[in-house]
Scaffold this active site. Structure first.
Site, PDB file in Angstrom:
ATOM      1  N   GLU A  59       0.841  -1.213   0.000  1.00 55.65           N
ATOM      2  CA  GLU A  59       0.000   0.000   0.000  1.00 55.65           C
ATOM      3  C   GLU A  59       0.872   1.257   0.000  1.00 55.65           C
ATOM      4  O   GLU A  59       0.530   2.265  -0.611  1.00 55.65           O
ATOM      5  CB  GLU A  59      -0.960   0.013   1.198  1.00 55.65           C
ATOM      6  CG  GLU A  59      -1.878  -1.200   1.309  1.00 55.65           C
ATOM      7  CD  GLU A  59      -3.001  -1.257   0.259  1.00 55.65           C
ATOM      8  OE1 GLU A  59      -3.183  -0.281  -0.503  1.00 55.65           O
ATOM      9  OE2 GLU A  59      -3.680  -2.310   0.198  1.00 55.65           O
TER      10      GLU A  59
ATOM     11  N   GLU B  90     -16.021   8.683  -2.143  1.00 56.75           N
ATOM     12  CA  GLU B  90     -15.628   8.013  -3.383  1.00 56.75           C
ATOM     13  C   GLU B  90     -16.634   8.190  -4.513  1.00 56.75           C
ATOM     14  O   GLU B  90     -17.100   7.234  -5.123  1.00 56.75           O
ATOM     15  CB  GLU B  90     -15.378   6.515  -3.127  1.00 56.75           C
ATOM     16  CG  GLU B  90     -14.503   5.921  -4.211  1.00 56.75           C
ATOM     17  CD  GLU B  90     -14.038   4.488  -3.915  1.00 56.75           C
ATOM     18  OE1 GLU B  90     -13.525   4.253  -2.815  1.00 56.75           O
ATOM     19  OE2 GLU B  90     -14.190   3.659  -4.800  1.00 56.75           O
TER      20      GLU B  90
ATOM     21  N   ASN C  75      -7.792   2.756  -5.077  1.00 56.77           N
ATOM     22  CA  ASN C  75      -8.011   1.338  -5.367  1.00 56.77           C
ATOM     23  C   ASN C  75      -7.060   0.841  -6.451  1.00 56.77           C
ATOM     24  O   ASN C  75      -7.262  -0.238  -7.012  1.00 56.77           O
ATOM     25  CB  ASN C  75      -9.460   1.099  -5.812  1.00 56.77           C
ATOM     26  CG  ASN C  75     -10.436   1.495  -4.733  1.00 56.77           C
ATOM     27  OD1 ASN C  75     -10.189   1.263  -3.553  1.00 56.77           O
ATOM     28  ND2 ASN C  75     -11.526   2.135  -5.128  1.00 56.77           N
TER      29      ASN C  75
ATOM     30  N   HIS D  80      -6.240  -2.742  -6.863  1.00 58.65           N
ATOM     31  CA  HIS D  80      -7.130  -3.488  -5.977  1.00 58.65           C
ATOM     32  C   HIS D  80      -8.177  -4.301  -6.722  1.00 58.65           C
ATOM     33  O   HIS D  80      -8.620  -5.333  -6.210  1.00 58.65           O
ATOM     34  CB  HIS D  80      -7.815  -2.547  -4.987  1.00 58.65           C
ATOM     35  CG  HIS D  80      -6.912  -2.116  -3.861  1.00 58.65           C
ATOM     36  ND1 HIS D  80      -5.717  -1.461  -4.076  1.00 58.65           N
ATOM     37  CD2 HIS D  80      -7.012  -2.273  -2.518  1.00 58.65           C
ATOM     38  CE1 HIS D  80      -5.140  -1.213  -2.911  1.00 58.65           C
ATOM     39  NE2 HIS D  80      -5.909  -1.700  -1.947  1.00 58.65           N
TER      40      HIS D  80
HETATM   41  P1  NAD Z   1      -5.103  -8.119   9.749  1.00 57.17           P
HETATM   42  O1  NAD Z   1      -5.913  -7.179  10.508  1.00 57.17           O
HETATM   43  O2  NAD Z   1      -5.637  -9.487   9.542  1.00 57.17           O
HETATM   44  O3  NAD Z   1      -3.659  -8.217  10.416  1.00 57.17           O
HETATM   45  C1  NAD Z   1      -2.702  -9.077   9.865  1.00 57.17           C
HETATM   46  C2  NAD Z   1      -2.139 -10.039  10.913  1.00 57.17           C
HETATM   47  O4  NAD Z   1      -1.257  -9.331  11.762  1.00 57.17           O
HETATM   48  C3  NAD Z   1      -3.183 -10.657  11.816  1.00 57.17           C
HETATM   49  O5  NAD Z   1      -2.849 -11.999  12.046  1.00 57.17           O
HETATM   50  C4  NAD Z   1      -3.048  -9.844  13.106  1.00 57.17           C
HETATM   51  O6  NAD Z   1      -3.457 -10.561  14.236  1.00 57.17           O
HETATM   52  C5  NAD Z   1      -1.578  -9.581  13.126  1.00 57.17           C
HETATM   53  N1  NAD Z   1      -1.140  -8.391  13.853  1.00 57.17           N
HETATM   54  C6  NAD Z   1      -1.728  -7.178  13.914  1.00 57.17           C
HETATM   55  N2  NAD Z   1      -0.920  -6.307  14.541  1.00 57.17           N
HETATM   56  C7  NAD Z   1       0.177  -6.996  14.895  1.00 57.17           C
HETATM   57  C8  NAD Z   1       1.386  -6.633  15.535  1.00 57.17           C
HETATM   58  N3  NAD Z   1       1.641  -5.378  15.887  1.00 57.17           N
HETATM   59  N4  NAD Z   1       2.318  -7.592  15.747  1.00 57.17           N
HETATM   60  C9  NAD Z   1       2.109  -8.872  15.329  1.00 57.17           C
HETATM   61  N5  NAD Z   1       1.005  -9.269  14.691  1.00 57.17           N
HETATM   62  C10 NAD Z   1       0.049  -8.322  14.466  1.00 57.17           C
HETATM   63  O7  NAD Z   1      -4.789  -7.556   8.275  1.00 57.17           O
HETATM   64  P2  NAD Z   1      -4.246  -6.164   7.729  1.00 57.17           P
HETATM   65  O8  NAD Z   1      -3.302  -6.513   6.670  1.00 57.17           O
HETATM   66  O9  NAD Z   1      -3.855  -5.258   8.815  1.00 57.17           O
HETATM   67  O10 NAD Z   1      -5.558  -5.532   7.052  1.00 57.17           O
HETATM   68  C11 NAD Z   1      -6.215  -6.183   5.976  1.00 57.17           C
HETATM   69  C12 NAD Z   1      -7.661  -5.797   6.008  1.00 57.17           C
HETATM   70  O11 NAD Z   1      -7.768  -4.378   5.867  1.00 57.17           O
HETATM   71  C13 NAD Z   1      -8.495  -6.394   4.912  1.00 57.17           C
HETATM   72  O12 NAD Z   1      -9.687  -6.882   5.484  1.00 57.17           O
HETATM   73  C14 NAD Z   1      -8.806  -5.240   3.992  1.00 57.17           C
HETATM   74  O13 NAD Z   1     -10.043  -5.353   3.348  1.00 57.17           O
HETATM   75  C15 NAD Z   1      -8.812  -4.082   4.948  1.00 57.17           C
HETATM   76  N6  NAD Z   1      -8.516  -2.782   4.335  1.00 57.17           N
HETATM   77  C16 NAD Z   1      -9.354  -1.764   4.594  1.00 57.17           C
HETATM   78  C17 NAD Z   1      -9.103  -0.524   4.082  1.00 57.17           C
HETATM   79  C18 NAD Z   1     -10.001   0.638   4.440  1.00 57.17           C
HETATM   80  O14 NAD Z   1      -9.865   1.716   3.844  1.00 57.17           O
HETATM   81  N7  NAD Z   1     -10.876   0.479   5.387  1.00 57.17           N
HETATM   82  C19 NAD Z   1      -7.980  -0.298   3.288  1.00 57.17           C
HETATM   83  C20 NAD Z   1      -7.113  -1.366   3.051  1.00 57.17           C
HETATM   84  C21 NAD Z   1      -7.396  -2.620   3.594  1.00 57.17           C
HETATM   85  N1  GLY Z   2      -8.352   1.815   0.634  1.00 55.54           N
HETATM   86  C1  GLY Z   2      -9.138   2.588  -0.298  1.00 55.54           C
HETATM   87  C2  GLY Z   2      -9.828   3.744   0.326  1.00 55.54           C
HETATM   88  O1  GLY Z   2      -9.712   4.005   1.492  1.00 55.54           O
HETATM   89  O2  GLY Z   2     -10.544   4.427  -0.370  1.00 55.54           O
END
Ligand code: NAD
Ligand code: GLY
Length: 358
Positions: free
Chosen positions: A185, A237, A245, A248
């Site tokens: 990202e 958006e 995106n 994405h």
């Molecule tokens: P996640 O929340 O599953 O975290 C990834 C892993 O890291 C998990 O196993 C978690 O338990 C672990 N973890 C978290 N913090 C930790 C730390 N400090 N130390 C060790 N382990 C840790 O995944 P992610 O990659 O953080 O986020 C992915 C999600 O975010 C997806 O569901 C995606 O759709 C969403 N997302 C949302 C937006 C938005 O704008 N809202 C943007 C991008 C992604």
């Molecule tokens: N991650 C895309 C958005 O926040 O719009």
């Protein structure tokens, strides 16, 4: 401590970035929230690592604290998973003046945010992201929600937090694979919004991959600044926010084709960014050299640039057809015409898209 602002009128909020603010989260929350009760929404992994410090800090600042710890994983990011949060909020007796604090990665933040948006039609919400992906992307901008078999993030709401606190020290416990997923990202912001940042990322791979303090602060702050600028321009958006995106739509197609298993979101996005770079070139918008620069950058951070072996392009195409961004037969993709400048291109044919899925 670095302080940025997401300037959205009466829904404006600060993003605080520093090494170690978890210990002071109670004091910070006192400054930004009138709540008397705080429910920490986390998962079992992050709870073990950081919940005690967070609880103590909040209690010392006079908050009544409760915790909901979700099972760890994207597969629990469902409406069924939401019930645990609502049960916890009701059990702890939170009312509209109280607050939900999301302590964790993007899964936790998206779910906690959706709970805050919907519980009693909206209560205060604070993001305390602990993954790189959550610090540079999901905690900023107010997208909340859950997955459904019919699509990823297909049920949700725009709901801005009151405060985002990025503690860089929490990134030290993040497995390298997760850290790289967040970097996908970060690289995205260079491609879509800043040629200067892109060049910095080309030059600074070693410090960034080694998580050097200065490099961490730079990538988190610059990513949040670039994202906030887009969100401020188009919060819901209806136009330009779609550039966030980039990569994405391909990425979601890959994740869907793989049933959200084996591949991680950031890895799928990395492959998608390379496909989108080749699409930008194929459409005659970007130079071949800039498409190659994107591919090289992604690869230099140890992220995948091609479909995993055995995954058929047809399956990815079918996965993309589930994507909410292309319903109604409209194929719109985020592409770029030069590094640092993305745009949304409509009217693309299936053939053009299929040509870059490999
Ligand atoms: P996640 O929340 O599953 O975290 C990834 C892993 O890291 C998990 O196993 C978690 O338990 C672990 N973890 C978290 N913090 C930790 C730390 N400090 N130390 C060790 N382990 C840790 O995944 P992610 O990659 O953080 O986020 C992915 C999600 O975010 C997806 O569901 C995606 O759709 C969403 N997302 C949302 C937006 C938005 O704008 N809202 C943007 C991008 C992604
Ligand atoms: N991650 C895309 C958005 O926040 O719009």
């Amino acid at each position: 401590m670095k302080r940025l602002k997401v300037d959205l009128g009466d829904r404006s909020y600060p993003i605080l970035i520093a090494d170690g603010p978890l210990q002071n989260v109670g004091v910070l929350m006192r400054r930004y929230s009138p709540a008397s009760k705080v429910c920490i929404v986390t998962n079992t992994t992050v709870r073990r690592l950081y919940a005690d410090v967070c609880v103590t800090s909040l209690q010392n600042a006079g908050f009544k604290v409760s915790i909901v710890a979700l099972p760890d994983g994207e597969r629990y990011k469902t409406l069924r998973g939401m019930d645990r949060i609502y049960d916890g909020l009701i059990r702890a007796g939170l009312d509209r003046s109280d607050a939900v604090l999301a302590l964790g990665g993007g899964v936790t933040g998206d779910m906690a945010g959706f709970a805050a948006a919907t519980y009693m039609r909206g209560i205060n919400f604070v993001q305390f992201p602990t993954t790189l992906l959550a610090q540079v992307d999901s905690s900023v901008g107010g997208k909340t929600g859950v997955d459904h078999p019919g699509g990823k993030n297909i049920v949700g709401a725009f709901y801005q937090p009151k405060l985002v606190v990025c503690d860089l020290s929490t990134l030290s416990s993040l497995p390298q694979r997760e850290y790289r997923c967040g970097l996908a990202e970060v690289l995205k912001y260079g491609v879509i919004k800043s040629a200067t940042f892109f060049s910095y990322l080309e030059k600074s791979g070693r410090e960034i991959l080694d998580r050097k303090q200065g490099a961490l602060e730079k990538i988190v702050a610059e990513s949040c600044r670039l994202k906030a600028a887009v969100v401020v321009e188009d919060e819901r958006e209806s136009g330009i926010r779609a550039i966030l995106n980039y990569g994405h739509t391909f990425g979601h197609g890959i994740e869907t084709a793989m049933n959200f298993r084996t591949i991680k979101h950031g890895e799928a996005v990395a492959i998608g960014m390379v496909m989108a770079a080749h699409l930008s070139y194929l459409l005659g918008l970007a130079s071949a050299q800039s498409a190659v620069r994107v591919e090289n950058l992604v690869s230099s951070y140890g992220l995948p640039t091609k479909l995993p072996r055995g995954l058929s392009p047809a399956k990815v195409m079918a996965g993309m057809e589930h994507d909410k961004k292309i319903i109604g037969g409209k194929w719109r993709f985020v592409v770029f015409d030069k590094i640092g400048h993305a745009l949304v291109q409509g009217g693309l044919t299936r053939k053009e898209i299929a040509a870059v899925i490999r």
